[in-house]
Design an enzyme around this catalytic site. Structure first.
Site, PDB file in Angstrom:
ATOM      1  N   ARG A 164       0.832  -1.210   0.000  1.00 37.10           N
ATOM      2  CA  ARG A 164       0.000   0.000   0.000  1.00 37.10           C
ATOM      3  C   ARG A 164       0.866   1.259   0.000  1.00 37.10           C
ATOM      4  O   ARG A 164       0.489   2.302   0.514  1.00 37.10           O
ATOM      5  CB  ARG A 164      -0.963   0.009   1.176  1.00 37.10           C
ATOM      6  CG  ARG A 164      -0.321  -0.074   2.554  1.00 37.10           C
ATOM      7  CD  ARG A 164      -1.369   0.146   3.622  1.00 37.10           C
ATOM      8  NE  ARG A 164      -0.831  -0.075   4.962  1.00 37.10           N
ATOM      9  CZ  ARG A 164      -1.468   0.280   6.071  1.00 37.10           C
ATOM     10  NH1 ARG A 164      -2.650   0.872   5.995  1.00 37.10           N
ATOM     11  NH2 ARG A 164      -0.956   0.033   7.254  1.00 37.10           N
ATOM     12  N   ARG A 191       6.126   9.833   3.784  1.00 36.22           N
ATOM     13  CA  ARG A 191       7.184   9.899   4.794  1.00 36.22           C
ATOM     14  C   ARG A 191       8.515  10.216   4.117  1.00 36.22           C
ATOM     15  O   ARG A 191       8.733   9.859   2.956  1.00 36.22           O
ATOM     16  CB  ARG A 191       7.301   8.585   5.579  1.00 36.22           C
ATOM     17  CG  ARG A 191       7.884   7.438   4.805  1.00 36.22           C
ATOM     18  CD  ARG A 191       8.296   6.283   5.713  1.00 36.22           C
ATOM     19  NE  ARG A 191       7.187   5.622   6.329  1.00 36.22           N
ATOM     20  CZ  ARG A 191       6.619   4.512   5.862  1.00 36.22           C
ATOM     21  NH1 ARG A 191       7.053   3.968   4.720  1.00 36.22           N
ATOM     22  NH2 ARG A 191       5.622   3.943   6.498  1.00 36.22           N
ATOM     23  N   ARG A 228      15.200  -2.682   3.425  1.00 39.27           N
ATOM     24  CA  ARG A 228      14.930  -3.409   4.655  1.00 39.27           C
ATOM     25  C   ARG A 228      15.793  -4.672   4.722  1.00 39.27           C
ATOM     26  O   ARG A 228      16.313  -5.143   3.714  1.00 39.27           O
ATOM     27  CB  ARG A 228      13.458  -3.823   4.705  1.00 39.27           C
ATOM     28  CG  ARG A 228      12.489  -2.693   4.374  1.00 39.27           C
ATOM     29  CD  ARG A 228      11.216  -3.239   3.720  1.00 39.27           C
ATOM     30  NE  ARG A 228      10.384  -2.161   3.173  1.00 39.27           N
ATOM     31  CZ  ARG A 228       9.306  -1.661   3.768  1.00 39.27           C
ATOM     32  NH1 ARG A 228       8.899  -2.172   4.915  1.00 39.27           N
ATOM     33  NH2 ARG A 228       8.619  -0.692   3.216  1.00 39.27           N
ATOM     34  N   ASP A 261      10.946  -7.266   7.872  1.00 37.36           N
ATOM     35  CA  ASP A 261      10.621  -6.347   6.783  1.00 37.36           C
ATOM     36  C   ASP A 261      10.347  -4.932   7.293  1.00 37.36           C
ATOM     37  O   ASP A 261      10.158  -4.020   6.500  1.00 37.36           O
ATOM     38  CB  ASP A 261       9.420  -6.856   5.967  1.00 37.36           C
ATOM     39  CG  ASP A 261       8.196  -7.070   6.832  1.00 37.36           C
ATOM     40  OD1 ASP A 261       8.261  -7.937   7.725  1.00 37.36           O
ATOM     41  OD2 ASP A 261       7.184  -6.383   6.632  1.00 37.36           O
ATOM     42  N   ASP A 293       7.458   3.025   9.764  1.00 36.81           N
ATOM     43  CA  ASP A 293       6.274   2.198   9.595  1.00 36.81           C
ATOM     44  C   ASP A 293       5.600   1.894  10.924  1.00 36.81           C
ATOM     45  O   ASP A 293       5.762   0.820  11.498  1.00 36.81           O
ATOM     46  CB  ASP A 293       6.605   0.911   8.843  1.00 36.81           C
ATOM     47  CG  ASP A 293       5.359   0.310   8.200  1.00 36.81           C
ATOM     48  OD1 ASP A 293       4.340   1.024   8.096  1.00 36.81           O
ATOM     49  OD2 ASP A 293       5.399  -0.860   7.795  1.00 36.81           O
TER      50      ASP A 293
END
Length: 452
Positions: free
Chosen positions: A94, A180, A187, A253, A263
């Site tokens: 997303r 952001r 990652r 992740d 996140d």
């Protein structure tokens, strides 16, 4: 596109890696775009503070390309361990990387999204973000930045005019798209995917990309990369603890190889120094509880080491993994002394102080926000009784690193308890009143100025 000319420095380094790392995608076509939060303090560092509101919405709500950077959004590919279960069916579901820019020091920054629509990795999801989730991310990133935790920064939040159905909050609920600003979106799970596919060339290219573009080092040595990641993630774990922060979902992740937190889903700030405090209601085993976060991050970094075995010998990787605890110990001392507002004295006295501090916090159950506010500068008020005698003695030789002259110290401690988060959201949900959010952001930034 008006920007600050001397500061706007576009980049497109992700394109160098080729499509082994990403898929070109398109943003959702939202029925509406209403600007709700604009972080000009962050935007000014990359020359984007001069955008008009219409231009801001065009770029961060409709995703018109920024000049000189990525020609279209890229959804990143990765795998990951989720609550210790390996999942090869994930990726940016997303969100996407929309642009890359450099700050005045030349540091590469990604502008990444959340809630920007479906991608090849959405699986059964709608690719959307709730407005409340965006508000919570603003609050998390602002608070962590103020408390000296390396974190992504919430650059923009735009309401999109859609209604979403969610199983864990009242529905239908309002939707938003967030941008952001982060020091890369690579990652541990990005490396895990390449190891899973036995892609040696891709792994070497990614190692070199990270060292050159995110660490500023001309190298493609996987052992050197692991050394840097161990160092940065040990620092991150220590600063989470000193901030009293619980991320909630420390899957591989969700661990950035630059050691920058990002996140934010079911995050919380622990009210007291309670190692068993859990942020996520679904973390039934307490895997990512407050006191287990250093262990969880260490475990994730072990997965990076395992992935790098594709192109490196095992022994030097194992040796670095075994250093995590030794690097964490001085970092937690530094982080707690920073929050106490005192100048470090050396390894032995600093570690002794931290041990005394942790014992006192656990034994008394004092509120963390209250305690660190009262103790800043290293002097406990007289209202702290006999149970604090050992800590008072331990603090005696320490000098303050900053005087309590900022107006913040004349008020009350600034916290971010779950009750206040809900109280900030309530007027937005009920009458579209954003004043409490803006007031809280201002208060958090004032605290950050007082602590810095």
């Amino acid at each position: 596109m008006p920007t600050t000319p001397q500061a706007y420095r576009p980049a497109a380094t992700l394109l160098d890696l080729g499509p082994t790392l990403w898929d070109p995608v398109a943003a959702a076509d939202f029925p509406d775009t209403r600007l709700r939060f604009r972080n000009d303090r962050a935007a000014s560092q990359v020359g984007l503070d001069g955008l008009t509101e219409a231009e801001w919405v065009a770029h961060f709500g409709r995703f018109a390309p920024l000049a000189g950077t990525l020609p279209q959004p890229l959804a990143l590919r990765y795998h990951g361990h989720q609550f210790r279960q390996y999942n090869p069916d994930i990726g940016d579901g997303r969100g996407f990387t929309f642009a890359q820019v450099r700050d005045a020091q030349g540091r590469l920054l990604d502008l990444g999204t959340k809630g920007s629509g479906q991608t090849p990795y959405s699986r059964f999801g709608d690719g959307r973000l709730t407005l409340k989730g965006g508000v919570r991310e603003i609050l998390a990133t602002e608070m962590l930045e103020a408390l000296n935790v390396p974190t992504s920064r919430t650059l923009s939040l735009i309401e999109t005019g859609e209604e979403l159905v969610r199983g864990d909050e009242p529905s239908p609920t309002r939707a938003a798209v967030m941008v952001r600003m982060s020091h890369g979106h690579i990652r541990i799970g990005t490396f895990q995917r390449l190891a899973y596919h036995q892609d040696e060339d891709g792994m070497r290219a990614l190692v070199g990309y990270v060292l050159r573009n995110l660490y500023g080092e001309e190298s493609d040595d996987p052992v050197q990369l692991l050394d840097r990641v161990v160092d940065r993630t040990a620092t991150l774990a220590a600063r989470y603890m000193a901030a009293g922060f619980v991320h909630g979902v420390l899957n591989s992740d969700n661990i950035n190889v630059t050691g920058e937190s990002f996140d934010y889903g079911p995050w919380r700030f622990a009210p007291t120094w309670d190692p068993a405090f859990v942020a996520a209601y679904f973390d039934h085993a307490g895997l990512y509880a407050f006191g287990r976060q250093p262990e969880a991050i260490h475990w994730d970094v072990m997965q990076l080491a395992a992935s790098l075995r594709l192109i490196a010998e095992s022994d030097p990787l194992i040796a670095l993994i075994e250093q995590f605890g030794g690097r964490y110990a001085p970092r937690i001392a530094d982080a707690l002394l920073w929050r106490l507002g005192v100048v470090p004295r050396g390894t032995a006295p600093d570690r002794a102080l931290v041990q005394t501090l942790e014992r006192a916090l656990r034994a008394t159950g004092v509120g963390l926000d209250r305690f660190f506010f009262d103790a800043f500068g290293g002097r406990l008020p007289e209202s702290y009784g006999e149970e604090w005698a050992a800590l008072r003695d331990a603090l005696g030789p320490y000098a303050p690193r900053k005087e309590r002259s900022h107006p913040y110290w004349q008020g009350e401690p600034c916290g971010m308890g779950i009750e206040e988060v809900e109280a900030i959201w309530a007027p937005i949900a009920e009458r579209d009143d954003w004043s409490a959010l803006h007031a809280k952001v201002a208060a958090v930034r004032a605290m950050g100025d007082a602590l810095a």
